[in-house]
Enzyme design. Structure first.
Site, PDB file in Angstrom:
ATOM      1  N   LYS A 135      46.592  47.147  34.041  1.00  0.00           N
ATOM      2  CA  LYS A 135      46.928  48.328  34.835  1.00  0.00           C
ATOM      3  C   LYS A 135      48.131  48.022  35.731  1.00  0.00           C
ATOM      4  O   LYS A 135      49.075  48.782  35.791  1.00  0.00           O
ATOM      5  CB  LYS A 135      45.698  48.732  35.660  1.00  0.00           C
ATOM      6  CG  LYS A 135      45.901  49.981  36.475  1.00  0.00           C
ATOM      7  CD  LYS A 135      44.610  50.414  37.143  1.00  0.00           C
ATOM      8  CE  LYS A 135      44.885  51.505  38.155  1.00  0.00           C
ATOM      9  NZ  LYS A 135      43.678  51.975  38.836  1.00  0.00           N
ATOM     10  N   GLU A 152      46.125  36.019  35.123  1.00  0.00           N
ATOM     11  CA  GLU A 152      45.560  35.590  33.848  1.00  0.00           C
ATOM     12  C   GLU A 152      46.273  36.270  32.684  1.00  0.00           C
ATOM     13  O   GLU A 152      46.660  35.637  31.700  1.00  0.00           O
ATOM     14  CB  GLU A 152      44.059  35.931  33.775  1.00  0.00           C
ATOM     15  CG  GLU A 152      43.163  35.162  34.720  1.00  0.00           C
ATOM     16  CD  GLU A 152      43.030  35.811  36.090  1.00  0.00           C
ATOM     17  OE1 GLU A 152      43.912  36.627  36.480  1.00  0.00           O
ATOM     18  OE2 GLU A 152      42.052  35.500  36.789  1.00  0.00           O
ATOM     19  N   GLY A 162      40.241  50.456  36.745  1.00  0.00           N
ATOM     20  CA  GLY A 162      40.229  49.488  35.649  1.00  0.00           C
ATOM     21  C   GLY A 162      38.914  49.502  34.892  1.00  0.00           C
ATOM     22  O   GLY A 162      38.877  49.539  33.655  1.00  0.00           O
ATOM     23  N   ARG A 163      37.799  49.482  35.621  1.00  0.00           N
ATOM     24  CA  ARG A 163      36.490  49.399  34.957  1.00  0.00           C
ATOM     25  C   ARG A 163      36.046  50.735  34.372  1.00  0.00           C
ATOM     26  O   ARG A 163      34.956  50.830  33.808  1.00  0.00           O
ATOM     27  CB  ARG A 163      35.453  48.850  35.939  1.00  0.00           C
ATOM     28  CG  ARG A 163      35.388  49.577  37.268  1.00  0.00           C
ATOM     29  CD  ARG A 163      34.641  48.754  38.307  1.00  0.00           C
ATOM     30  NE  ARG A 163      34.633  49.367  39.639  1.00  0.00           N
ATOM     31  CZ  ARG A 163      35.572  49.192  40.540  1.00  0.00           C
ATOM     32  NH1 ARG A 163      36.628  48.456  40.282  1.00  0.00           N
ATOM     33  NH2 ARG A 163      35.477  49.766  41.739  1.00  0.00           N
ATOM     34  N   GLU A 174      31.303  45.632  40.408  1.00  0.00           N
ATOM     35  CA  GLU A 174      32.585  45.799  41.098  1.00  0.00           C
ATOM     36  C   GLU A 174      32.601  47.162  41.794  1.00  0.00           C
ATOM     37  O   GLU A 174      33.257  47.347  42.804  1.00  0.00           O
ATOM     38  CB  GLU A 174      33.755  45.684  40.101  1.00  0.00           C
ATOM     39  CG  GLU A 174      35.079  45.381  40.784  1.00  0.00           C
ATOM     40  CD  GLU A 174      36.182  44.948  39.825  1.00  0.00           C
ATOM     41  OE1 GLU A 174      36.536  43.759  39.795  1.00  0.00           O
ATOM     42  OE2 GLU A 174      36.698  45.815  39.103  1.00  0.00           O
ATOM     43  N   HIS A 211      12.663  35.201  24.218  1.00  0.00           N
ATOM     44  CA  HIS A 211      12.343  33.788  24.031  1.00  0.00           C
ATOM     45  C   HIS A 211      13.051  32.907  25.048  1.00  0.00           C
ATOM     46  O   HIS A 211      13.129  31.694  24.879  1.00  0.00           O
ATOM     47  CB  HIS A 211      12.683  33.366  22.600  1.00  0.00           C
ATOM     48  CG  HIS A 211      11.877  34.149  21.605  1.00  0.00           C
ATOM     49  ND1 HIS A 211      10.626  33.754  21.197  1.00  0.00           N
ATOM     50  CD2 HIS A 211      12.120  35.337  21.003  1.00  0.00           C
ATOM     51  CE1 HIS A 211      10.140  34.667  20.348  1.00  0.00           C
ATOM     52  NE2 HIS A 211      11.027  35.625  20.219  1.00  0.00           N
ATOM     53  N   LYS A 244      41.813  35.292  44.964  1.00  0.00           N
ATOM     54  CA  LYS A 244      43.116  35.293  44.279  1.00  0.00           C
ATOM     55  C   LYS A 244      44.185  34.718  45.198  1.00  0.00           C
ATOM     56  O   LYS A 244      45.001  33.898  44.780  1.00  0.00           O
ATOM     57  CB  LYS A 244      43.530  36.731  43.925  1.00  0.00           C
ATOM     58  CG  LYS A 244      42.823  37.353  42.763  1.00  0.00           C
ATOM     59  CD  LYS A 244      43.499  38.695  42.434  1.00  0.00           C
ATOM     60  CE  LYS A 244      42.647  39.587  41.598  1.00  0.00           C
ATOM     61  NZ  LYS A 244      43.174  40.931  41.442  1.00  0.00           N
TER      62      LYS A 244
HETATM   63  O1  F6P Z   1      40.591  41.406  39.948  1.00  0.00           O
HETATM   64  C1  F6P Z   1      39.873  42.524  39.621  1.00  0.00           C
HETATM   65  C2  F6P Z   1      40.701  43.508  38.856  1.00  0.00           C
HETATM   66  O2  F6P Z   1      41.618  44.114  39.681  1.00  0.00           O
HETATM   67  C3  F6P Z   1      39.823  44.536  38.182  1.00  0.00           C
HETATM   68  O3  F6P Z   1      39.463  45.562  38.997  1.00  0.00           O
HETATM   69  C4  F6P Z   1      40.666  44.927  37.017  1.00  0.00           C
HETATM   70  O4  F6P Z   1      39.927  45.574  36.035  1.00  0.00           O
HETATM   71  C5  F6P Z   1      41.189  43.578  36.588  1.00  0.00           C
HETATM   72  O5  F6P Z   1      41.407  42.878  37.798  1.00  0.00           O
HETATM   73  C6  F6P Z   1      42.445  43.607  35.771  1.00  0.00           C
HETATM   74  O6  F6P Z   1      43.501  44.237  36.430  1.00  0.00           O
HETATM   75  P1  F6P Z   1      44.784  44.687  35.648  1.00  0.00           P
HETATM   76  O7  F6P Z   1      44.394  45.690  34.641  1.00  0.00           O
HETATM   77  O8  F6P Z   1      45.710  45.254  36.684  1.00  0.00           O
HETATM   78  O9  F6P Z   1      45.388  43.479  34.988  1.00  0.00           O
END
Ligand code: F6P
Length: 555
Positions: free
Chosen positions: A208, A214, A269-270, A355, A386, A511
């Site tokens: 987003k 990452e 995002g979620r 979240e 199990h 972060k």
């Molecule tokens: O760190 C949490 C977060 O901001 C989530 O809310 C989001 O879904 C995820 O990181 C990824 O964010 P982006 O889509 O901006 O890479």
């Protein structure tokens, strides 16, 4: 009275009192007193049958819960979301994932602008792109069609597509490979591409913000891998597309914005798996199935918006969750799909629920004095039976369960002795709910001839609440209804708790600290460390381990 004073409301206090009474009753007694309870406390909508009769409620508790929802103006909150009001107050944003699945002729305004045509324009571009890739018309740098799709993203830009691609694998192109890379641990990327031919591999970079550490790290690794294999920087144009709200960042990374699929700041995002973030899902299952999934979401949206609370699935699920968390003191919810294709559903729900509702202050910043979002977790049945079910049956924690199952298997496999293995699967689902609710008394155990010393060990108290969701078959439509059910039940709880279910400030501190720490880890000589003694020691120990220093030189 401020909105923070939830627990002072007469409806809350009446619930507390009623809970004190209900806690003296066992589910065995509630069922014995009402032979039709199992049918009465169940409802059906948009293809989902929701049985909540094994929750520890009675008609009065349900009435009071609905009264609490009214007292917190849940109808007003629902209307505000669907209207496009900026209900994500701390980020001053509308919350309109419902617009992502609105039909073409709908109108939803954000700041006076109708967003529905924008949604459909992106869906149409996604469709054209998916058709081109799936038909082989989209060629890679060396002229080969794409057979592999690697989606790079994390959190909401990963979990939804991962879950949906797994859930709908039976509807997917079996001659194409779909992989997902999220972790900044290089292993994730390395293993995802290990056996792939770069000439046939398309990367979808989903973010987003397009600033997530990452995702950008993995996207850079992917670009280097692709360019090294194909021997030409220009290969990026044919092997990379982006999904983002941040065109400038996408350009900075080096992906032409003509190859970007957009979405908007009013999609959390979620809550984004049915936006362009779902491009990998569309590539896997095809545009028609993707639109069927959106239709499922939309059907649940309309049900949520219009059904009376008595038979409104997300409202009921949300209120029952609140009852369990706030009155029965349950800190967790186990989500137990008896459907192997839903194996990533609990992981997806973890971000959606935790979240969203893992918050400790109300919208106006007051500290809450009641529990908010419970911990979600789970595994597909029967595997969990199990491992951890022991604790659910006989442990000291109260763990309400959501059982999810389907009438028809996607992969029928004849069972030994007749029938299908699917019957065995669902027999287990049904039996678990029954065992949790009714247990087995010491008297029953004794009557089976159990030695007295073992009676306490073999007794099941029961009275452990669960809901059961059944649908005919796991189709794209059914998946849409199921996800939207949970989305809206999270909303119901957030509205009553008066928290912002759509921000996520809690992920920021870690972060930020990591940025300082990374500099300290990679500095050529140990820098002056000014953390607490534990953090300092861990940094030193890591540097020593990484550099293979002898044990004597380690901190
Ligand atoms: O760190 C949490 C977060 O901001 C989530 O809310 C989001 O879904 C995820 O990181 C990824 O964010 P982006 O889509 O901006 O890479």
């Amino acid at each position: 009275m401020s909105r923070a004073d939830l627990t002072l409301l007469p409806e809350w206090q009446a619930l507390q009192q009623h809970c004190n009474h209900l806690e003296t009753l066992h589910l065995r007694e509630l069922f014995a007193a009402d032979p039709k309870r199992g049918e009465r406390l169940a409802t059906e909508a948009v293809g989902l049958y929701f049985d909540y009769s094994k929750q520890r409620v009675d008609d009065e508790a349900l009435r009071l819960l609905r009264a609490l929802a009214q007292a917190r103006d849940l109808p007003g909150h629902i209307a505000a979301m669907f209207r496009g009001d900026k209900i994500n107050a701390t980020e001053n944003r509308a919350v309109l994932h419902v617009a992502l699945r609105a039909p073409r002729d709908a109108h939803i305004l954000v700041d006076g602008h109708d967003v529905v045509p924008d949604v459909h324009a992106v869906l149409d571009r996604m469709t054209a792109f998916a058709d081109a890739v799936r038909s082989g018309a989209w060629k890679g740098h060396s002229g080969k069609p794409m057979r592999n799709v690697v989606s790079i993203g994390i959190g909401g830009s990963d979990l939804g597509p991962v879950m949906a691609c797994e859930a709908l694998r039976d509807y997917s192109r079996s001659d194409m490979t779909f992989r997902f890379v999220s972790n900044v641990d290089g292993t994730d990327f390395a293993e995802a591409v290990r056996d792939l031919d770069a000439a046939e591999t398309l990367f979808i970079v989903c973010s987003k913000t397009f600033t997530t550490l990452e995702t950008l790290s993995n996207a850079h690794a992917a670009r280097a891998w692709c360019v090294a294999a194909l021997g030409d920087e220009r290969a990026v144009a044919k092997h990379f597309v982006a999904v983002s709200t941040a065109a400038a960042e996408v350009e900075k990374f080096g992906i032409d914005t003509a190859q970007m699929f957009g979405f908007w700041d009013w999609v959390g995002g979620r809550y984004s798996m049915d936006s362009a973030i779902g491009l990998s899902t569309m590539l896997a299952i095809g545009p028609e199935h993707f639109r069927a999934m959106l239709a499922g979401f939309h059907a649940m949206d309309e049900h949520f918006r219009s059904a009376p609370f008595e038979r409104n699935l997300p409202v009921l699920m949300g209120l029952l969750g609140l009852w369990n968390a706030n009155f029965l003191g349950a800190a967790t919810v186990a989500v137990l799909p008896y459907e192997q294709y839903l194996k990533r559903f609990p992981a997806y729900l973890q971000q959606l629920t935790m979240e969203s509702n893992g918050k400790h202050v109300t919208l106006d910043g007051a500290h809450v004095d009641y529990a908010t979002g419970p911990i979600y977790w789970g595994e597909p049945g029967t595997n969990g039976q199990h491992s951890f079910y022991q604790l659910i049956h006989q442990g000291t924690h109260l763990i309400p369960c959501d059982f999810i199952g389907f009438g028809q298997p996607l992969q029928p496999v004849p069972a030994q002795g007749g029938g299908d293995q699917h019957d065995l699967l669902i027999a287990n689902l049904i039996a678990q709910g029954e065992a949790l609710a009714f247990g087995k008394t010491a008297e029953q155990v004794r009557n089976e001839g159990t030695p007295e010393a073992l009676v306490p060990h073999r007794t099941f108290e029961g009275n452990r609440p669960s809901s059961t969701i059944l649908a005919e078959r796991l189709t794209p439509f059914a998946l849409g209804t199921l996800v939207a059910l949970y989305e809206h039940s999270v909303f119901v709880q957030g509205a009553i708790w008066d928290i912002d279910s759509f921000d996520q400030w809690g992920v920021e501190l870690g972060k930020q600290l990591a940025k300082t720490t990374i500099a300290e880890l990679v500095a050529p000589t140990e820098p002056k460390l000014a953390h607490d003694s534990s953090t300092n020691a861990l940094i030193r120990r890591y540097r020593a381990l990484r550099d293979g220093k002898p044990t004597s030189e380690r901190a």
